[in-house]
Motif scaffolding. Sequence first.
Motif, PDB file in Angstrom:
ATOM      1  N   SER A   1      70.744  -6.671  13.896  1.00 12.48           N
ATOM      2  CA  SER A   1      71.570  -6.328  12.742  1.00 12.48           C
ATOM      3  C   SER A   1      71.514  -4.829  12.514  1.00 12.48           C
ATOM      4  CB  SER A   1      71.103  -7.063  11.485  1.00 12.48           C
ATOM      5  OG  SER A   1      69.814  -6.631  11.117  1.00 12.48           O
TER       6      SER A   1
ATOM      7  N   ASN B   1      81.462 -15.587   0.729  1.00 13.85           N
ATOM      8  CA  ASN B   1      81.255 -14.357   1.486  1.00 13.85           C
ATOM      9  C   ASN B   1      81.998 -14.380   2.819  1.00 13.85           C
ATOM     10  OD1 ASN B   1      79.376 -12.949  -0.304  1.00 13.85           O
ATOM     11  ND2 ASN B   1      77.971 -14.611   0.180  1.00 13.85           N
ATOM     12  N   SER B   2      83.170 -14.980   2.817  1.00 16.83           N
ATOM     13  CA  SER B   2      83.986 -15.041   4.028  1.00 16.83           C
ATOM     14  C   SER B   2      84.932 -13.854   4.096  1.00 16.83           C
ATOM     15  CB  SER B   2      84.792 -16.343   4.051  1.00 16.83           C
ATOM     16  OG  SER B   2      85.746 -16.344   2.990  1.00 16.83           O
TER      17      SER B   2
ATOM     18  N   LEU C   1      78.797  -9.166   5.772  1.00 16.08           N
ATOM     19  CA  LEU C   1      79.375  -9.616   7.041  1.00 16.08           C
ATOM     20  C   LEU C   1      79.061  -8.658   8.181  1.00 16.08           C
ATOM     21  CD1 LEU C   1      82.868 -10.729   5.683  1.00 16.08           C
ATOM     22  CD2 LEU C   1      81.131 -12.252   6.646  1.00 16.08           C
TER      23      LEU C   1
ATOM     24  N   THR D   1      75.477  -8.066  10.478  1.00 16.69           N
ATOM     25  CA  THR D   1      75.280  -8.745  11.759  1.00 16.69           C
ATOM     26  C   THR D   1      76.647  -9.025  12.363  1.00 16.69           C
ATOM     27  OG1 THR D   1      73.314  -9.823  10.867  1.00 16.69           O
ATOM     28  CG2 THR D   1      74.222 -10.707  12.919  1.00 16.69           C
TER      29      THR D   1
ATOM     30  N   ASN E   1      77.836 -10.919  14.627  1.00 20.08           N
ATOM     31  CA  ASN E   1      78.268 -12.287  14.913  1.00 20.08           C
ATOM     32  C   ASN E   1      78.553 -13.106  13.667  1.00 20.08           C
ATOM     33  OD1 ASN E   1      75.701 -12.799  13.954  1.00 20.08           O
ATOM     34  ND2 ASN E   1      74.850 -13.479  15.918  1.00 20.08           N
ATOM     35  N   ARG E   2      78.421 -12.487  12.478  1.00 19.76           N
ATOM     36  CA  ARG E   2      78.790 -13.197  11.252  1.00 19.76           C
ATOM     37  C   ARG E   2      80.301 -13.258  11.072  1.00 19.76           C
ATOM     38  NH1 ARG E   2      74.427 -10.799   6.843  1.00 19.76           N
ATOM     39  NH2 ARG E   2      72.582 -11.874   7.683  1.00 19.76           N
TER      40      ARG E   2
END
Length: 701
Positions: free
Chosen positions: A226, A388-389, A426, A429, A431-432
Amino acid sequence: MSPSSNGDSPLSATGTMTATSNAHLVRQFPLPNRDFSIEIPSPLLVASNGVHSLKSPTSLKSARTPSFSREGILGSAQKARNLSQSSENRPENVSNGLQKAPSDEGINPLKRRNTDAGVDYPRRRATIACEVCRSRKSRCDGTKPKCKLCTELGAECIYREPGIKLDAGDKLILERLNRIESLLQMNMVGHQSNGLALSHDSPNMSNGTGLSGDNLLMQNATGFTSVIPSGGLGTWSATSNNISTMPKVHTNAALHLLQWPMIRDLVARPYDPQILLQLEMAREPLHSLTKTPCVDLSNTNAYIEAYFERVNIWYACVNPYTWRSHYRIALSNGFREGPESCIVLLVLSLGQASLRGSISRIVPHEDPPGLQYFTAAWALLPGMMTSNSVLAAQCHLLAAAYLFYLVRPLEAWNLLCTTSTKLQLLLMTPNRVPTDQRELSERIYWNALLFESDLLAELDLPHSGVVAFEENVGLPCGFEGDEQEAVGRDELWYFLAEIALRRLLNRVSQLIYSKDSMASTTSLEPVVAELDFQLTQWYENLPLPLQFPFTRAMLPDPVQTVLRLRFFACRTIIYRPYILAVLDNEQAILDPAVRDSCTKCLEASIRQLEHILAHHAGHMPYLWQGALSIVSQTLLVMGATMSPSLNGILCGLVPRREMIDQIINDVVMEIERYSVLSPSLSLSAEIVKEAEVRRRTFLSG
């Protein structure tokens, strides 16, 4: 076409200053210690062969290759990651703003002149270049123990032993070691200084590794990686080495001009620069948001079409290829739940608003267009607040966009902060973020950063901290999808151009307006010349459809109109310190370089103001920001009319002397129309109106 009414090319902005041979005869006029400063750390301002060039302290992140050519727009957009180009990329007939004799360089003045043609003696070149010169692709003079460049930079000069070649693994190890050393240097400098701390970057930092000194890599046993700002999530560090971001403290805001000589006499009392923020904080909320939403879906196709034709070009944050899918999901949910419903309602609100023109022309007390859809979307935002999208972040960004349309900057900032927090979670990291939403997340990120910078330019607001991830976010490349499913075009050119220009505006604030300290007009010359050179590069690298002409007439294309106004706004603030120098000391105009710079500043101001209705083209995203820009340029012109020497320059920029009074009068009337939209704009209207009355009294007396 030229940016000057007299036919000069944009490049002439950096090429008409005083000759260096006469520099020792020019008196240095100090600038008052109140409105701006110039602080160039030693790693940035480098003298090479007598020519100063500004070196970047930040890394150059290579962006992903887009699905279309971006050389036109961001021929310097990747360069926008850095402060400037090195002097070897500078045209040889321009040096520190000094015009050299013309030469046969061909039609492209930005290409380096080949001076080796016809020379029959060998070029002197170091047998072995040091590591610093090698990494910067600079010519090394081979002097030991330190070459000339390393001596000037204060860097460690290391020569590679003959016969030793490094493979990729060796280079990677050296880069990692250099990075660790740079991080340690920056931490040491940060503890030793209370100001803007910049380290002597090691070569890998200049070449770009995707990490700046404010970021740390964290990795656990599972290989999870991260990127987290060293200060933590949502922090802003005064020791950031990225000078393409807005400084924490600056004097570039419009009301700071009320502290200048002559201009301060145009108002009856002093104004605290914080007054605009205080007025917006005390503002009544939108009462209509508490009503039960009532949505009319009978004309949605027209509003959707209007959004993709008139609005998405400014924000580029809605995917035309996935729109039908979003709409089907929203329809199945009855527009009552889910991020898709919220996005569709916000698109409808912005689309309907775009069909009514400038909000400044809407009858007072009438509900603004799109408000019913916005009210329905507002009811769904609490559910998006806890999500948190990427789509939740998109909802908040679109809601902020509509609040900007309503000229509610502080409410828009609140939603941008929520957007920023979601993005930071987001982006910590990689890959989030789902692969199919990565492009969308990048566009949301740049929107948040752009509009936060616009607000920070005028209001003293907390920094959200989202800028810490800038080096790890790619530039937009284009949405992918089935052309038959698209409901509109994916317009990116303006958005990319705006990213580059906003970063340049931030560099101007960092280098000229960041702190209060003494500076002289002479010390400003290399900095101003470099910044204007970058502005010229920005214009010359725009694609042809975006390259606006420099004629005095209004333009039919709204995108070209907005870009031209932003160009002149940037040019004005680059040269504005010279106006302050003359207002403080009329004798400063005797320096030809000061006079030339004042002419450039006043010409750019007049070009911004002479067709005041042209600003309507950008009222959807920029009405509040543009209005304060208009106010600052008008105050500047008013002050100039009260100076005999500056007034003489102004009269030479317009066909008739009376045009200056007419331009100011048109501005006063236009800003008066904005006064009902916002308490901060209401105060601004009162200020320019009072200033004009006092100016006319002063001139007649």
